[in-house]
Each structure stands twice: as C-alpha cells, then as structure tokens.
Design a protein around this motif. Structure first.
Motif, PDB file in Angstrom:
ATOM      1  N   LYS A   1       0.829  -1.207   0.000  1.00  0.00           N
ATOM      2  CA  LYS A   1       0.000   0.000   0.000  1.00  0.00           C
ATOM      3  C   LYS A   1       0.865   1.259   0.000  1.00  0.00           C
ATOM      4  N   ILE A   2       1.999   1.191   0.652  1.00  0.00           N
ATOM      5  CA  ILE A   2       2.931   2.326   0.607  1.00  0.00           C
ATOM      6  C   ILE A   2       3.441   2.525  -0.817  1.00  0.00           C
TER       7      ILE A   2
ATOM      8  N   SER B   1       0.661   3.962  -2.879  1.00  0.00           N
ATOM      9  CA  SER B   1       0.467   5.388  -2.588  1.00  0.00           C
ATOM     10  C   SER B   1       1.495   6.231  -3.329  1.00  0.00           C
ATOM     11  N   LEU B   2       2.724   5.770  -3.352  1.00  0.00           N
ATOM     12  CA  LEU B   2       3.777   6.500  -4.063  1.00  0.00           C
ATOM     13  C   LEU B   2       3.523   6.504  -5.566  1.00  0.00           C
TER      14      LEU B   2
ATOM     15  N   ALA C   1       4.183  12.356  -1.721  1.00  0.00           N
ATOM     16  CA  ALA C   1       3.177  12.487  -0.660  1.00  0.00           C
ATOM     17  C   ALA C   1       3.846  12.448   0.707  1.00  0.00           C
TER      18      ALA C   1
ATOM     19  N   PHE D   1       4.582  11.454   4.577  1.00  0.00           N
ATOM     20  CA  PHE D   1       4.460  10.177   5.280  1.00  0.00           C
ATOM     21  C   PHE D   1       3.186  10.147   6.116  1.00  0.00           C
TER      22      PHE D   1
ATOM     23  N   ILE E   1       0.603   9.075   3.553  1.00  0.00           N
ATOM     24  CA  ILE E   1       0.858   7.676   3.182  1.00  0.00           C
ATOM     25  C   ILE E   1       0.460   6.742   4.317  1.00  0.00           C
TER      26      ILE E   1
ATOM     27  N   ALA F   1       5.096   4.429   8.489  1.00  0.00           N
ATOM     28  CA  ALA F   1       5.177   4.607   7.038  1.00  0.00           C
ATOM     29  C   ALA F   1       6.578   5.033   6.632  1.00  0.00           C
TER      30      ALA F   1
ATOM     31  N   TYR G   1       9.095   2.742   4.382  1.00  0.00           N
ATOM     32  CA  TYR G   1       9.620   3.294   3.128  1.00  0.00           C
ATOM     33  C   TYR G   1      11.146   3.232   3.114  1.00  0.00           C
TER      34      TYR G   1
ATOM     35  N   LEU H   1      -4.958  11.039  -2.335  1.00  0.00           N
ATOM     36  CA  LEU H   1      -3.576  11.158  -2.812  1.00  0.00           C
ATOM     37  C   LEU H   1      -3.487  12.095  -4.013  1.00  0.00           C
TER      38      LEU H   1
ATOM     39  N   ARG I   1      12.295  12.128  -3.054  1.00  0.00           N
ATOM     40  CA  ARG I   1      11.523  12.592  -1.902  1.00  0.00           C
ATOM     41  C   ARG I   1      12.365  13.476  -0.969  1.00  0.00           C
TER      42      ARG I   1
END
Length: 331
Positions: free
Chosen positions: A8-9, A12-13, A19, A21, A24, A35, A39, A161, A192
């Motif tokens: 899911k992380i 999300s990215l 985004a 944390f 996320i 999160a 990551y 998101l 990031r």
C-alpha cells in the motif's frame, strides 16, 4: 518480507511520489513513523527508488528502442558499456544470451552511428542492430509505472492522494539552469528529498526551493518516477512483447495494454512491430495466462513476438546490481 502495508505504501507512491508520510500512513493504515520506517527499509533494501527526472524532451531528445544482437562472448562488455552511458535509460539482456535491448536518448535527426555505436567496444562484436523511434508512450511517460503488485486502494484513498498531488503539467517547458544542478542531483538520488534538505544543498531559502520546484513540475520539465524491482514483489518473469497493429487501432490497443496490471510500459514505435509492452508476471504459467486471456482479448493485434528478459542492468534512473536498485555510478 514484503507485506500488504508495504504494498500500500508503494501504491500510494505510485499515485503521489512526494506524498507526506502522514498521508501515506493514513492510506496504508499505519502511523506516520511506521510509514517512514517501512519506506526507508524498502529503499535501503533496493526494492524501490523514488527519483526526480528531467523530461528528455526539454533538451530535444527522443527515445530510441534498440535491439542489438552480438557475439555471445562479447555480450558482457557491450552491455556494461551501454549501462554506464548517461544517454541510455534502460538496458536488459534477452533470453538466448546474445541480444541486448536498450532505450537510448538522442535527437530525432541524429545519425544512426551517433545514436548507438560511439564509445562501444569494437563493432565487430555486433552482428545485427535494429533502431526504432518511440513515437508515443501510452498512459505514462515513465518506464516503470507497473502496478500489478497488489496493495489496492479504495477510490476515496486514491482521491486523497491525487488531490494532494501538484496539478498536471501545462507547459511550456522550463529548461533547467546551472543553478538548478544541486537541486536536480539531489532529486535524482532521492525524489523525496525534503524542501529543508534541498535548501541546505542549494543555499536557497525553502520558499525559493518551493517556487523553483513548482516551475519545473508545472511545466512538465521535472517528473517523478517510482522505480521498482518486480522480483521481491513475487514477479519473476519479465518480458517484452513486440506487437503489430494496424494504424487505425494503434491508440486503442496501446491504451488498453497500458491499463493492464501486468504492463509496466506500453509505447508506439516505428518498425515492423509498432507497439512494445514491458510485462511483469509471476512465472511462466502466469505469463501464458496473460497472453491467452488479456492480450488475446485485445482486438486489432495482427502478430506478436516475445523477448524474455533474463537480466536487467538498468531501468529508469537506476542501475541493477546484486538484485538491488542503486543510483547510477560505480556499483
């Protein structure tokens, strides 16, 4: 062990590479700290990298899909030379051990020899070369926007998101300047990187960093890519499909392929086979299922061939060594 939270992380990215944390974590159902820790573990283990890339079109560069057949005893030095070239975005070895597939960034009007043969080992090792222009990318201009690894999000989560993401680029391009070099180098290492850290590296204020990023992003000059290795996510068979499609069906077929979970990239190209699709599957049986169900259900495909990739050396902005994604440079 990669679990559903990790997936899911990653998902999300996929929708918003920068985004927070906090966001996320809310989407993945964990705390902001968890999160961030998950990551960093994925990045440290070389499973993924978020990278900031300058759109090649800013510099008038086109993408050339190149297939090189060479003597088996010369594959390694030739592939290594290609991998180290900054103008080459992707390098992979196909099954059989004597074909190298790569994507080269070069002007549309560049002479053929300038596109490929400069700075390579002796040309006598090359038996055959095909060079075709990538004329359109379907769905995304990235080369690794594969989403078949699970971690599905609800429509509401996707909306959160995408609402937080900067608006789509409107152009015209904002060419980077010499002053942008520290900024862009940092984002190429880690897309990031925070505004605070970018301010430290550039000597600018955070407000100036934010303004410059906004100018580059909103013009389409700066894009972000989530570079993934499919093998740690359970997908061990990687292939390239070369499809032949009538021009009247090109857009529809390309868009449909790009929407398949198994497809990391689909593009229209010149040449006898005018669509290429990069595919990630779990194994040979999964690939067979994909060919005989999803590809077979796409009307308009007249012919196809397959290159099974036995080894990837470079993709997007990352080298691949010892089963890990690493930044370009010495492995």
């Amino acid at each position: 062990m990669i679990d559903e939270v990790d997936r899911k992380i990653l998902r999300s990215l996929h929708y918003h590479p920068r985004a927070s944390f906090r966001l996320i974590g809310e989407v993945a159902g964990v705390s902001e700290q968890t999160a961030a820790r998950r990551y960093q573990a994925l990045r440290r283990e070389g499973v993924m990298r978020v990278v900031g890339l300058i759109n090649p079109e800013v510099h008038g560069l086109a993408r050339w899909v190149t297939r090189i057949r060479c003597r088996p005893d010369r594959v390694a030095p030739l592939a290594d030379a290609l991998t180290r070239r900054p103008d080459i975005a992707y390098v992979g070895l196909a099954s059989g051990g004597s074909e190298i597939i790569c994507m080269i960034l070069s002007p549309v009007d560049a002479p053929r020899d300038d596109i490929l043969l400069r700075q390579l080992p002796k040309a006598a090792s090359v038996l055959d070369v095909s060079i075709d222009l990538l004329i359109h990318a379907f769905g995304t201009v990235g080369f690794s926007e594969w989403s078949g690894y699970g971690g599905r999000l609800t429509p509401d989560q996707v909306a959160r998101l995408t609402a937080d993401r900067p608006p789509a680029a409107t152009g015209p391009f904002q060419p980077p300047t010499v002053e942008d070099t520290p900024l862009l180098d940092a984002l190429a290492e880690d897309g990031r990187t925070t505004h605070t850290r970018l301010a430290e590296l550039t000597g600018w204020s955070k407000a100036r960093v934010a303004r410059r990023l906004d100018a580059l992003e909103s013009s389409g000059s700066l894009t972000y890519d989530v570079d993934l290795l499919p093998e740690p996510l359970g997908h061990h068979l990687n292939a390239i499909l070369w499809l032949r499609v009538a021009p009247a069906h090109l857009q529809r077929v390309g868009d449909e392929l790009a929407d398949h979970d198994e497809v990391a990239f689909a593009g229209a190209m010149s040449g006898n086979h005018n669509i290429m699709a990069v595919v990630n599957c779990r194994d040979a049986e999964d690939f067979y299922r994909y060919l005989t169900t999803r590809v077979a259900a796409v009307p308009g495909v007249d012919a196809y061939s397959v290159s099974i990739r036995v080894r990837r050396l470079k993709q997007a902005a990352s080298l691949i060594a010892h089963g890990r994604l690493i930044p370009p440079g010495p492995a």
